[in-house]
Design a protein around this motif. Structure first.
Motif, PDB file in Angstrom:
ATOM      1  N   THR A 135     -15.021   3.700   0.790  1.00 53.45           N
ATOM      2  CA  THR A 135     -16.439   4.049   0.796  1.00 53.45           C
ATOM      3  C   THR A 135     -16.678   5.437   1.362  1.00 53.45           C
ATOM      4  O   THR A 135     -17.529   6.185   0.870  1.00 53.45           O
ATOM      5  N   TYR A 136     -15.945   5.781   2.396  1.00 53.98           N
ATOM      6  CA  TYR A 136     -16.126   7.082   3.070  1.00 53.98           C
ATOM      7  C   TYR A 136     -14.809   7.845   3.018  1.00 53.98           C
ATOM      8  O   TYR A 136     -14.244   8.204   4.054  1.00 53.98           O
ATOM      9  N   LEU A 137     -14.318   8.127   1.809  1.00 49.35           N
ATOM     10  CA  LEU A 137     -12.966   8.631   1.633  1.00 49.35           C
ATOM     11  C   LEU A 137     -12.728   9.944   2.374  1.00 49.35           C
ATOM     12  O   LEU A 137     -11.731  10.086   3.086  1.00 49.35           O
ATOM     13  N   GLU A 138     -13.606  10.922   2.203  1.00 49.37           N
ATOM     14  CA  GLU A 138     -13.380  12.220   2.850  1.00 49.37           C
ATOM     15  C   GLU A 138     -13.435  12.104   4.373  1.00 49.37           C
ATOM     16  O   GLU A 138     -12.642  12.727   5.083  1.00 49.37           O
ATOM     17  N   LYS A 139     -14.387  11.328   4.875  1.00 46.99           N
ATOM     18  CA  LYS A 139     -14.469  11.099   6.319  1.00 46.99           C
ATOM     19  C   LYS A 139     -13.215  10.384   6.812  1.00 46.99           C
ATOM     20  O   LYS A 139     -12.711  10.680   7.907  1.00 46.99           O
ATOM     21  N   TRP A 140     -12.742   9.427   6.020  1.00 47.74           N
ATOM     22  CA  TRP A 140     -11.535   8.692   6.404  1.00 47.74           C
ATOM     23  C   TRP A 140     -10.335   9.629   6.492  1.00 47.74           C
ATOM     24  O   TRP A 140      -9.545   9.556   7.433  1.00 47.74           O
ATOM     25  N   ARG A 141     -10.170  10.489   5.500  1.00 43.50           N
ATOM     26  CA  ARG A 141      -9.052  11.432   5.514  1.00 43.50           C
ATOM     27  C   ARG A 141      -9.087  12.302   6.765  1.00 43.50           C
ATOM     28  O   ARG A 141      -8.050  12.503   7.423  1.00 43.50           O
ATOM     29  N   ALA A 142     -10.254  12.811   7.073  1.00 40.44           N
ATOM     30  CA  ALA A 142     -10.374  13.661   8.264  1.00 40.44           C
ATOM     31  C   ALA A 142     -10.065  12.871   9.530  1.00 40.44           C
ATOM     32  O   ALA A 142      -9.410  13.379  10.450  1.00 40.44           O
ATOM     33  N   PHE A 143     -10.498  11.614   9.563  1.00 36.87           N
ATOM     34  CA  PHE A 143     -10.293  10.767  10.737  1.00 36.87           C
ATOM     35  C   PHE A 143      -8.811  10.491  10.973  1.00 36.87           C
ATOM     36  O   PHE A 143      -8.308  10.650  12.097  1.00 36.87           O
ATOM     37  N   VAL A 144      -8.086  10.081   9.910  1.00 42.90           N
ATOM     38  CA  VAL A 144      -6.674   9.710  10.115  1.00 42.90           C
ATOM     39  C   VAL A 144      -5.835  10.938  10.455  1.00 42.90           C
ATOM     40  O   VAL A 144      -4.852  10.835  11.204  1.00 42.90           O
ATOM     41  N   LEU A 145      -6.199  12.109   9.932  1.00 43.59           N
ATOM     42  CA  LEU A 145      -5.471  13.318  10.292  1.00 43.59           C
ATOM     43  C   LEU A 145      -5.738  13.704  11.749  1.00 43.59           C
ATOM     44  O   LEU A 145      -4.816  14.113  12.471  1.00 43.59           O
ATOM     45  N   LYS A 146      -6.985  13.563  12.172  1.00 46.73           N
ATOM     46  CA  LYS A 146      -7.328  13.868  13.557  1.00 46.73           C
ATOM     47  C   LYS A 146      -6.638  12.915  14.522  1.00 46.73           C
ATOM     48  O   LYS A 146      -6.208  13.307  15.618  1.00 46.73           O
ATOM     49  N   MET A 147      -6.529  11.652  14.116  1.00 47.47           N
ATOM     50  CA  MET A 147      -5.930  10.630  14.975  1.00 47.47           C
ATOM     51  C   MET A 147      -4.417  10.526  14.835  1.00 47.47           C
ATOM     52  O   MET A 147      -3.796   9.713  15.526  1.00 47.47           O
ATOM     53  N   LEU A 148      -3.806  11.308  13.952  1.00 43.69           N
ATOM     54  CA  LEU A 148      -2.384  11.154  13.656  1.00 43.69           C
ATOM     55  C   LEU A 148      -1.490  11.216  14.901  1.00 43.69           C
ATOM     56  O   LEU A 148      -0.594  10.365  15.058  1.00 43.69           O
ATOM     57  N   PRO A 149      -1.673  12.181  15.806  1.00 43.18           N
ATOM     58  CA  PRO A 149      -0.811  12.162  17.012  1.00 43.18           C
ATOM     59  C   PRO A 149      -0.967  10.885  17.818  1.00 43.18           C
ATOM     60  O   PRO A 149       0.025  10.343  18.333  1.00 43.18           O
ATOM     61  N   TRP A 150      -2.204  10.395  17.932  1.00 46.98           N
ATOM     62  CA  TRP A 150      -2.458   9.195  18.744  1.00 46.98           C
ATOM     63  C   TRP A 150      -1.992   7.932  18.041  1.00 46.98           C
ATOM     64  O   TRP A 150      -1.446   7.023  18.683  1.00 46.98           O
ATOM     65  N   SER A 151      -2.197   7.847  16.743  1.00 47.90           N
ATOM     66  CA  SER A 151      -1.727   6.664  16.014  1.00 47.90           C
ATOM     67  C   SER A 151      -0.198   6.616  16.006  1.00 47.90           C
ATOM     68  O   SER A 151       0.399   5.524  16.079  1.00 47.90           O
ATOM     69  N   THR A 152       0.442   7.778  15.946  1.00 50.70           N
ATOM     70  CA  THR A 152       1.906   7.810  15.995  1.00 50.70           C
ATOM     71  C   THR A 152       2.414   7.335  17.356  1.00 50.70           C
ATOM     72  O   THR A 152       3.349   6.521  17.431  1.00 50.70           O
ATOM     73  N   LEU A 153       1.793   7.816  18.428  1.00 50.81           N
ATOM     74  CA  LEU A 153       2.189   7.374  19.772  1.00 50.81           C
ATOM     75  C   LEU A 153       1.927   5.879  19.956  1.00 50.81           C
ATOM     76  O   LEU A 153       2.740   5.162  20.552  1.00 50.81           O
ATOM     77  N   ALA A 154       0.780   5.424  19.435  1.00 51.54           N
ATOM     78  CA  ALA A 154       0.445   4.000  19.559  1.00 51.54           C
ATOM     79  C   ALA A 154       1.456   3.143  18.814  1.00 51.54           C
ATOM     80  O   ALA A 154       1.880   2.079  19.302  1.00 51.54           O
ATOM     81  N   PHE A 155       1.872   3.594  17.630  1.00 50.78           N
ATOM     82  CA  PHE A 155       2.856   2.813  16.886  1.00 50.78           C
ATOM     83  C   PHE A 155       4.203   2.792  17.608  1.00 50.78           C
ATOM     84  O   PHE A 155       4.871   1.755  17.645  1.00 50.78           O
ATOM     85  N   ILE A 156       4.614   3.919  18.156  1.00 51.12           N
ATOM     86  CA  ILE A 156       5.880   3.943  18.900  1.00 51.12           C
ATOM     87  C   ILE A 156       5.842   2.932  20.040  1.00 51.12           C
ATOM     88  O   ILE A 156       6.804   2.179  20.268  1.00 51.12           O
ATOM     89  N   GLY A 157       4.718   2.899  20.759  1.00 53.86           N
ATOM     90  CA  GLY A 157       4.585   1.928  21.849  1.00 53.86           C
ATOM     91  C   GLY A 157       4.651   0.499  21.356  1.00 53.86           C
ATOM     92  O   GLY A 157       5.350  -0.345  21.938  1.00 53.86           O
ATOM     93  N   MET A 158       3.928   0.190  20.260  1.00 45.07           N
ATOM     94  CA  MET A 158       3.940  -1.161  19.709  1.00 45.07           C
ATOM     95  C   MET A 158       5.312  -1.503  19.127  1.00 45.07           C
ATOM     96  O   MET A 158       5.761  -2.656  19.214  1.00 45.07           O
ATOM     97  N   TYR A 159       5.977  -0.512  18.551  1.00 45.15           N
ATOM     98  CA  TYR A 159       7.314  -0.741  17.988  1.00 45.15           C
ATOM     99  C   TYR A 159       8.290  -1.155  19.095  1.00 45.15           C
ATOM    100  O   TYR A 159       9.064  -2.113  18.943  1.00 45.15           O
TER     101      TYR A 159
END
Length: 399
Positions: free
Chosen positions: A243-267
């Motif tokens: 629904t909000y494709l462009e906003k979503w793209r910007a969001f996941v790129l902005k959050m990429l360092p944090w989502s990567t760190l979060a996944f490493i922790g969960m892994y």
């Protein structure tokens, strides 16, 4: 599994939908992850496996848990991207999806029934087999991977309800001209939904197995892995993406360092939890999808992978082309890959691989995935091949 997560785009009278290339790349990644999961599951329980090999397989297993649930996410993204507005007719889409999804599923269900009977040296239809045979089209067991087709097709059936709910929520979140407030409300709803879904996962993993029920309630609990509410969060998350494709793209790129760190922790946590819970023999069932920790790990992994795929999309190269090709033929390849893996397993189950199970399982996955993709590409070019592959590779795709 592109037919599970995509449909031919029809032109809107108001706008023409653009191709979303990263979704094809995610499909390719997810298909490889699923084949790898099943290959690892085939080799980890063999009698001659050494504990270090089993532990290494479990660690690789946790890297690729995103596969199946990413397809649920993509189904939500594509359905809302293409048909999220209430002025888009949905009935013809559902009819088409029956032909593209359920008919190939039914064909392969029959094939897996025949294969299982042959391998077990039983007659195709012994006395009393008909109820079990008909059950395969609702709750398949002979094709162990076909449960996913049954589950995700429920999202296609009930999509008008999701769309109506989204429309009502949209009127609330879209009130006023403050865009920041609008997305703040959407974020709040997602957080509340995540809490509710996490609670459902807690009940499913820790409490429901102990519930004393009978009749319909027992059936619903026993077959909850086949039921769409237990995967709805990923579908809704995908709906927000579509629904909000462009906003979503910007969001996941902005959050990429944090989502990567979060996944490493969960892994790290998932590996520790499995090693601690399994004892002397590794049991992959401790990492079922319907578990709170799996929910958190897969969610942050989807966010992370989406960001990395966007970067790959910009860079291009042979890896991008390979994933796009895999995404194109992924549904037919998904339907057939378990049969190919079974064929390899029948040949190799008496072979000994002490100290080599990790390498053998990875090589097996690569062989199975490539063979399944080639098989799907070939079948799709035969007359009537769409009934076997869901129309894979047919025409130009927008998603």
């Amino acid at each position: 599994m592109s037919q599970l997560t995509g449909a031919a785009v029809q032109k809107s009278p108001r706008a023409s939908l653009q191709r979303v290339d990263e979704w094809g790349l995610l499909r390719g990644l997810s298909f490889f992850a699923i084949v790898m999961q099943h290959s690892l599951g085939e080799f980890i329980y063999r009698a001659d496996i050494l504990y270090p090999d089993a532990a290494a397989i479990a660690m690789l297993y946790h890297l690729i848990r995103y596969g199946t649930l990413t397809f649920v996410f993509l189904a939500g993204a594509i359905l809302f991207y293409q048909y999220g507005r209430n002025d888009r007719r949905y009935a013809p889409v559902l009819t088409k999806r029956i032909g593209d999804i359920y008919v190939p599923f039914a064909f392969w269900t029959v094939l897996y029934w025949i294969l299982t009977k042959i391998l077990s040296k039983q007659p195709l239809f012994a006395s009393g087999d008909w109820p079990a045979f008909l059950q395969q089209f609702i709750a398949p067991t002979y094709g162990y991977h076909l449960w996913f087709v049954v589950m995700i097709f429920q999202f296609y059936l009930f999509f008008p309800l999701f769309r109506s709910a989204a429309s009502g929520i949209g009127r609330w979140t879209g009130s006023g001209n403050d865009e920041r407030a609008k997305f703040g409300r959407i974020g709040l709803l997602i957080v509340l939904l995540a809490i509710a879904y996490g609670w459902l996962m807690y009940l499913s993993y820790y409490r429901m197995p102990e519930w004393q029920t009978s009749g319909l309630w027992k059936t619903l609990l026993d077959y909850r892995t086949y039921e769409f509410p237990y995967y709805a969060f990923y579908f809704v998350l995908g709906g927000i993406c579509g629904t909000y494709l462009e906003k979503w793209r910007a969001f996941v790129l902005k959050m990429l360092p944090w989502s990567t760190l979060a996944f490493i922790g969960m892994y790290l946590w998932m590996n520790l939890d499995m090693l601690r819970s399994s004892g002397e023999q590794i049991n992959l069932n401790y990492s079922t999808y319907l578990k709170p920790s799996s929910f958190v790990a897969v969610t942050v992994q989807i966010l992370m992978l989406y960001g990395w795929v966007l970067l790959l999309q910009k860079q291009g190269g042979w890896w991008k082309k390979l994933l796009a090709l895999c995404g194109k033929y992924s549904f037919g390849a998904y339907l057939s890959h378990a049969m190919l893996l079974t064929g390899i397993a029948v040949i190799t189950r008496d072979w000994l691989f002490p100290g080599w199970h990790l390498l053998v399982s990875v090589l097996t996955a690569l062989i199975v995935a490539s063979t399944a993709l080639l098989l799907c590409a070939g079948l799709s070019r035969l007359p009537g091949g769409r009934w076997l592959t869901g129309g894979a590779g047919r025409g130009k795709r927008k998603t």
